[in-house]
Design an enzyme around this catalytic site. Structure first.
Site, PDB file in Angstrom:
ATOM      1  CB  THR A  91     -10.258   4.987  -1.220  1.00 44.78           C
ATOM      2  OG1 THR A  91      -9.672   5.161   0.026  1.00 44.78           O
ATOM      3  CG2 THR A  91      -9.443   3.824  -1.852  1.00 44.78           C
ATOM      4  CE  LYS A 120     -14.058   5.797   0.785  1.00 45.31           C
ATOM      5  NZ  LYS A 120     -13.389   6.017   1.924  1.00 45.31           N
ATOM      6  CG  HIS A 173      -2.048  -1.026   1.061  1.00 46.17           C
ATOM      7  ND1 HIS A 173      -3.288  -0.956   0.774  1.00 46.17           N
ATOM      8  CD2 HIS A 173      -2.128  -2.395   1.619  1.00 46.17           C
ATOM      9  CE1 HIS A 173      -3.930  -1.833   0.935  1.00 46.17           C
ATOM     10  NE2 HIS A 173      -3.401  -2.906   1.386  1.00 46.17           N
ATOM     11  CE  LYS A 175      -6.690  13.913   0.670  1.00 50.40           C
ATOM     12  NZ  LYS A 175      -6.995  12.851  -0.206  1.00 50.40           N
ATOM     13  NE  ARG A 176      -4.258   9.958  10.419  1.00 50.87           N
ATOM     14  CZ  ARG A 176      -3.756   9.096  11.312  1.00 50.87           C
ATOM     15  NH1 ARG A 176      -4.681   8.162  11.552  1.00 50.87           N
ATOM     16  NH2 ARG A 176      -2.969   9.177  12.104  1.00 50.87           N
ATOM     17  CE  LYS A 181      -2.730  10.584   3.638  1.00 52.03           C
ATOM     18  NZ  LYS A 181      -3.447   9.803   2.392  1.00 52.03           N
TER      19      LYS A 181
HETATM   20  C1  Z2T Z   1      -2.633   3.503   4.743  1.00 51.05           C
HETATM   21  O1  Z2T Z   1      -3.806   4.058   5.055  1.00 51.05           O
HETATM   22  C2  Z2T Z   1      -2.126   3.438   3.550  1.00 51.05           C
HETATM   23  C3  Z2T Z   1      -0.916   2.767   3.184  1.00 51.05           C
HETATM   24  C4  Z2T Z   1      -0.201   2.444   4.107  1.00 51.05           C
HETATM   25  O2  Z2T Z   1       0.869   1.882   3.952  1.00 51.05           O
HETATM   26  C5  Z2T Z   1      -0.602   2.590   5.423  1.00 51.05           C
HETATM   27  C6  Z2T Z   1      -2.004   3.069   5.763  1.00 51.05           C
HETATM   28 CL1  Z2T Z   1      -2.319   3.164   7.352  1.00 51.05          CL
HETATM   29  C7  Z2T Z   1       1.659   0.985   4.643  1.00 51.05           C
HETATM   30  C8  Z2T Z   1      -3.236   3.888   2.326  1.00 51.05           C
HETATM   31  C9  Z2T Z   1      -2.532   4.693   1.330  1.00 51.05           C
HETATM   32  O3  Z2T Z   1      -1.603   5.744   1.793  1.00 51.05           O
HETATM   33  C10 Z2T Z   1      -3.570   5.047   0.132  1.00 51.05           C
HETATM   34  O4  Z2T Z   1      -3.083   5.678  -0.971  1.00 51.05           O
HETATM   35  C11 Z2T Z   1      -4.289   3.853  -0.302  1.00 51.05           C
HETATM   36  O5  Z2T Z   1      -5.469   4.257  -0.918  1.00 51.05           O
HETATM   37  C12 Z2T Z   1      -4.885   3.112   0.821  1.00 51.05           C
HETATM   38  O6  Z2T Z   1      -3.751   2.763   1.704  1.00 51.05           O
HETATM   39  C13 Z2T Z   1      -5.642   2.005   0.381  1.00 51.05           C
HETATM   40  O7  Z2T Z   1      -4.645   1.285  -0.316  1.00 51.05           O
END
Ligand code: Z2T
Length: 833
Positions: free
Chosen positions: A678, A682, A374, A567-568, A573
Site C-alpha cells: 500500500t 502513497k 493478506h 517498509k518492514r 521484500k
Molecule cells: C501484513 O502486514 C500483511 C499481510 C499479512 O499476512 C500480515 C501482515 Cl502483518 C498475514 C500485508 C501484506 O504483506 C501486504 O502486501 C498488504 O498490502 C497488506 O497486508 C494489506 O493487505
C-alpha cells in the site's frame, strides 16, 4: 437509551448539549480552560506538551458531540452495521487528522500562534498509536477513515495493547528494540468501565439433557478474565459521522475468589493473578507475515473475539429481532485469519446459549462473516495444534470438529472417493501433532473470501485455495484491491501539494472523490504548473534532509535523487537486493575518472523499517545497510554523488514526512510474494515514481498510470517456481556484477566479512529463494533508466503529474464501497448536522 424514545426527544436533548468552539477565538478559550482546569496548570508555564494536551482535549470535546449523535442515530435507525475485526490498527497520530476532518485546522493554527506556538510543533508532541506491524494494520486504519467519511455505520474491534510495536534504535548499526509504552497520556481513548465481558478459558465440557429431551453441551470450570472496553472516536472527513473503534483491555475478573485470597493474607498471589490476566492485552506480537504459534497469542485472539461477539450480540438483541434477521443486521469482516475463532464462537452462542439447531445457526454464521486473506507466504498461514485448542477452548474444538465433519460430508458427496481432496481441504491437518488450519476454517465459515490485489486474488484461487474453488465454485472468491485514505496520505501529509491540486481540480472535492484527480492531467504540459509542482517536491525534500541531518548527522543534498525504500524488513521484500545495488553503484563510481564522475547524478538512498526481533536474517540486512552507509557517507571521493541513510524507527508519522519527499520509491518484492503493498500507492499519490516488480498492486498501478510512468523490472510470478527449481536441481550461476558486490563485501570493505556471510550464502549456496541474482541485472539496468529519465526534469515532473492524475482508483473509499456492495450489503446512514 431505549430505542423506543422518539427521535424528536433525542434531538431536543442534543440541542441542549454544550456548544464547542467553531472558530479561532473559541478554540483559544477552550485551550486556556483545559490548561487551567483539566490539566490544573497555568498559562504562564504552558509548554508544548501542555499545549498539545489542551489542544487535543479541545478537539476531543468537538468529536464527542458528533460521536454521540452518530451512535444515537445508528441505534435509533437500527440499520445494518459492519464490524471490522482486526488484531492491528496502526492509527498513527490523531490530532492533525481530527483538526482536518472537522475542518478547524486553520482556527487551531491561528489560535496556537496567538498563544505562542507553531502548530507543527504541537502536532509533533503526539505519540503514534502504533498498534500494528505494517500494511495489514495500516489498512485497517485507512478503512476506518473511509467508513466514517462515507457515513457507513461501522465499528472496529481490536485489542488495547499496553505496548504497541517496539521502538527501534540503531546502535552501532544494529537494531535494538525498546518497549513502546504509549498510554501515559492518551486523550483519544475513553475507558468504559461499565462495558465489561467475562471471558472463559480452559475448563471442560459436559452434556446435559434439556426439557425437550435433546442434549446440550455445557462448558464449565477453568478461569475467567475480564475484558474492559476502551472506545476511540473515528471522525469522518467533512461529515458529522463519527464511528467507534472499541479496543479491549484485560484484567482479573475480581470475583470472590480474589477476595478470599486477599482476606487469607495471600496478597502476593492475588496480585500475581491480576498481572497474569493483564498479560493478555500487554503486548502486540511484532511479526509481520509470520505466525509463531504461541499460546498467549491464541489467548489474545479468543479474548478479543469473544468480547467483541458478546458485544455485537448484545447490541443485536436490544433490537428485539429474531435470529433469522441477524445476518441482515450484522456483517463481520475478518482481517486475515487472526479472528477466525469468531466463527466458532458465534456458532457456540447460537447453539449452546440460544438453543438454535445446528443448521439454522450455521446458516446465520456463514451469512455473517467475510474473510480477507493478506498473504500466500506459507510461514504466515496460521495453524494451531489441536491439543492447544483442546486445552484452552475445549468446547470450541468440539465445534470445529463438527464443522469439519459436516463440511467434509458435503465434499465427499461432490467428489466421491477422492480421499486426497478430503485430506487437502480438511480443517484438521493430519500431521504430528495435528493442527487446526485457520484459513480453511475461515473459508468454510464465510460467505465471501477476498484477496487484496488482482494478482494476489488470482494466486490464492490457483494455489493455496485451489481446492476450495472446486468445492464452492469461483463466486465465493473475489478481489478487492487495497486502497489508502487520501485525507491522511495526501491532504495531511502533503498540505502544499494538496492545495496546488485543489487549485486545479475545482476545490477539495477530490479528497472525497479521488477520481477527480484526472482533472490534473491536462496540466502536465503546463510549464508554470510543473515549476510549482517541482518546487513543492523540493521543499519536502529539504524538510526530510533536515530530519536526516538531525537524527544521523549526515548532510544530504536536496537536489539529489531521493531513492526510498521504507517498509518492514523482510527477505521477500528484498532490501538486500537494494543494498547490493547500492554497493554496485558505489563500485561503478569508484571506478570512474574524476571527469566522468562529475557527469553522474547525485543520489540519496534512504532505508527504513523494523525487523521482527526474532528474524535474524532481517537484522543482518539492517546491519549491512548501516555498515555500507558508514563507509560510503564518509568517502570524500564520492561526496554528494551517493549517500546511504538508514532512518531509525520508521512508523506512520515518519511515513507522513518521508512519502512526500521521495523521487523514486522501491517496491521490489520477488514476484508473487507481496499480496498488495500500500505504500506504493502513497508514494505515487505524493508525486514520486516507482521502481518495482510485477507484483501485488504494482500491476494495477501500472495499468492505471501507464507503463511509461513506472520502472518495472524482474522475473514474473509465473516463472518463479521454475527458477527456484532450477537453482536447486540445475547448475546455479550468480550474476557477474552481483559476484563483484559479494567480492567487495568479502574483502572487508564494510567491516568483518563474516557478519554478512549468511546473506551471501543465501544467494550462492541456499537456492536463492527470493531470486536476488536472477533479478539483479534487470534491476541495475532499470536504475540506469531512472538516472537517464531524471536528467530530463520536464519529462520527469510530467510523469509524476500524470501518475497522480490517474491514481483515483487507489482511494480506500473505492475499496470500502466495493466491500459494502459486494460483501457486506450495507448502506450509508447520514447523520444530520
Ligand atoms: C501484513 O502486514 C500483511 C499481510 C499479512 O499476512 C500480515 C501482515 Cl502483518 C498475514 C500485508 C501484506 O504483506 C501486504 O502486501 C498488504 O498490502 C497488506 O497486508 C494489506 O493487505
Amino acid at each position: 437509551v431505549e430505542a423506543s424514545i422518539p427521535e424528536p426527544q433525542r434531538a431536543a436533548w442534543s440541542r441542549n448539549q454544550i456548544q464547542s468552539f467553531t472558530d479561532k477565538d473559541g478554540f483559544e478559550k477552550e485551550v486556556v480552560r483545559h490548561v487551567e482546569t483539566t490539566l490544573a496548570r497555568s498559562m504562564f508555564n504552558c509548554d508544548e506538551s501542555a499545549a498539545y494536551s489542551a489542544t487535543s482535549l479541545a478537539f476531543r470535546d468537538r468529536l464527542i458531540k458528533d460521536w454521540n449523535k452518530t451512535q444515537q442515530r445508528q441505534t435509533y435507525r437500527d440499520t445494518k452495521r459492519v464490524y471490522y475485526l482486526s488484531l492491528e490498527f496502526l492509527m498513527g497520530r490523531a490530532l492533525d487528522n481530527a483538526m482536518l476532518n472537522v475542518g478547524l485546522k486553520d482556527a487551531a493554527k491561528g489560535g496556537l500562534a496567538d498563544l505562542g506556538f507553531r502548530i507543527e510543533d504541537i502536532i509533533g508532541q503526539e505519540h503514534d498509536a502504533a498498534l500494528g506491524n505494517g500494511g495489514l494494520g495500516r489498512l485497517a486504519a485507512c478503512f476506518l477513515d473511509s467508513l466514517a467519511s462515507l457515513n457507513y455505520p461501522a465499528w472496529g474491534y481490536g485489542l488495547r495493547y499496553r505496548y504497541g510495536i517496539f521502538k527501534q534504535e540503531i546502535i552501532d548499526g544494529y537494531q535494538v528494540e525498546v518497549p513502546d509504552y504509549w498510554l501515559d497520556f492518551n486523550p483519544w481513548e475513553f475507558p468504559r468501565h461499565d462495558v465489561t465481558v467475562d471471558i472463559q478459558f480452559f475448563g471442560h465440557v459436559s452434556k446435559t439433557t434439556k426439557d425437550d429431551g435433546k442434549t446440550a453441551a455445557i462448558w464449565e470450570g477453568g478461569e475467567i478474565v475480564q475484558a474492559v472496553a476502551y472506545d476511540v472516536p473515528i471522525p469522518g472527513y467533512d461529515t458529522p459521522t463519527t464511528n467507534n473503534l472499541r479496543l479491549w483491555s484485560s484484567k482479573a475478573s475480581g470475583g470472590e475468589f480474589d477476595f478470599q485470597k486477599f482476606n487469607n493474607g495471600d496478597y502476593e498471589s492475588s496480585v500475581a493473578e491480576q498481572q497474569r490476566a493483564e498479560t493478555i492485552s500487554a503486548v502486540l506480537y511484532p511479526n509481520d507475515n509470520l505466525e509463531r504459534g504461541k499460546e498467549l497469542r491464541l489467548k489474545q485472539q479468543y479474548f478479543w473475539v469473544a468480547a467483541s461477539l458478546y458485544d455485537i450480540v448484545r447490541r443485536f438483541k436490544k433490537s428485539k429481532r429474531g435470529w433469522n434477521e441477524f445476518a441482515d443486521q450484522v456483517a463481520i469482516q475478518l482481517n486475515d485469519t487472526h479472528p477466525t475463532l469468531a466463527i466458532v464462537e458465534l456458532q457456540r452462542i447460537l447453539l449452546d446459549i440460544e438453543g438454535l439447531e445446528w443448521d439454522v445457526a450455521w446458516d446465520i454464521v456463514t451469512k455473517t462473516f467475510g474473510y480477507t486473506n493478506h498473504t500466500v507466504l506459507p510461514e504466515a498461514l496460521e495453524k494451531w495444534p489441536v491439543g492447544l485448542v483442546q486445552y484452552l477452548l475445549p468446547r470450541h474444538l468440539q465445534i470445529i470438529y463438527d464443522i469439519n465433519l459436516y463440511f467434509l460430508q458435503t465434499v465427499e458427496k461432490a467428489f466421491p472417493k477422492d480421499r486426497d481432496m478430503l485430506t487437502r481441504v480438511s480443517i484438521i491437518e493430519e500431521s504430528q501433532p495435528k493442527m487446526v488450519r485457520m484459513a480453511h476454517l475461515a473459508i468454510v465459515g464465510s460467505h465471501k473470501v477476498n484477496g487484496v490485489a488482482e494478482l494476489h486474488s488470482d494466486l490464492i484461487k490457483t494455489t493455496i485455495f485451489k481446492d476450495f474453488v472446486e468445492v464452492y465454485g469461483p463466486d465465493k472468491f473475489t478481489n478487492v484491491t487495497n486502497g489508502i485514505t487520501p485525507r491522511r496520505w495526501l491532504h495531511q501529509a502533503n498540505p502544499r501539494l494538496s492545495e496546488l491540486i485543489a487549485s486545479k481540480c475545482g476545490g477539495n472535492g477530490f479528497l472525497k472523490d479521488l477520481t477527480q484527480l484526472n482533472r490534473l492531467e491536462a496540466h502536465a504540459k503546463d510549464a508554470a504548473f510543473r515549476r510549482e509542482w517541482a518546487e513543492i517536491k523540493y521543499a519536502n525534500k529539504v524538510r526530510l534532509a533536515k530530519h536526516i541531518k538531525n537524527v544521523t548527522g549526515v548532510t544530504v543534498n536536496p537536489a539529489a535523487l531521493f531513492d526510498v525504500q521504507v517498509k518492514r524488513i523482510h527477505e521477500y521484500k528484498r532490501q538486500q537486493l537494494n543494498i547490493f545495488g547500492v554497493i554496485h553503484r558505489y563500485l561503478t563510481l569508484k571506478g570512474m575518472s574524476v571527469e566522468e564522475r562529475k557527469k553522474q547524478l547525485p543520489r540519496v538512498s534512504v532505508f527504513g523499517g523494523k525487523a521482527a526481533p526474532g528474524y535474524w536474517m532481517a537484522k543482518q540486512i539492517i546491519h549491512l545497510i548501516n555498515a555500507v552507509g558508514s563507509v560510503i557517507n564518509k568517502d570524500e571521493e564520492i561526496g554528494d554523488l551517493l549517500k546511504v541513510i538508514f532512518l531509525e524507527d520508521y512508523n506512520v508519522s515518519k511515513a507522513e514526512m518521508i512519502c512526500p519527499a521521495s523521487d523514486l520509491s522501491e517496491h521490489i518484492s520477488t514476484a508473487g510474494t507481496e499480496a498488495s503493498g500500500t505504500s506504493n500507492m502513497k508514494f505515487v499519490l505524493n508525486g514520486g515514481l516507482i521502481i518495482g516488480t510485477c507484483d501485488g498492486a504494482n500491476i494495477e498501478i501500472t495499468r492505471e498510470i501507464g507503463e511509461s510512468n513506472i520502472f518495472l523490472f524482474g522475473n514474473l510470478a509465473e516463472d518463479v517456481e521454475d527458477l527456484r527449481h532450477a537453482h536447486n536441481y540445475g547448475s546455479h550461476s550468480i550474476d557477474s556484477d552481483l559476484e563483484k558486490v559479494f567480492g567487495t563485501i568479502e574483502s572487508g570493505t564494510f567491516g568483518t566479512p563474516h557478519d554478512f556471510s549468511a546473506m551471501i550464502a543465501a544467494v550462492r549456496h541456499h537456492g536463492d529463494y527470493y531470486l536476488v541474482s536472477d533479478d539483479f541485472h534487470s534491476y541495475m539496468e532499470t536504475h540506469r533508466l531512472v538516472d537517464e529519465s531524471y536528467r530530463n526534469q520536464d519529462e520527469w515532473v510530467s510523469k509524476c503529474i500524470t501518475s497522480v492524475a490517474r491514481m483515483g482508483f487507489f482511494s480506500s473509499d473505492r475499496c470500502i464501497n466495493e466491500y459494502a456492495d459486494g460483501i457486506w450489503n450495507v448502506e450509508p446512514l447520514v447523520v444530520q448536522e
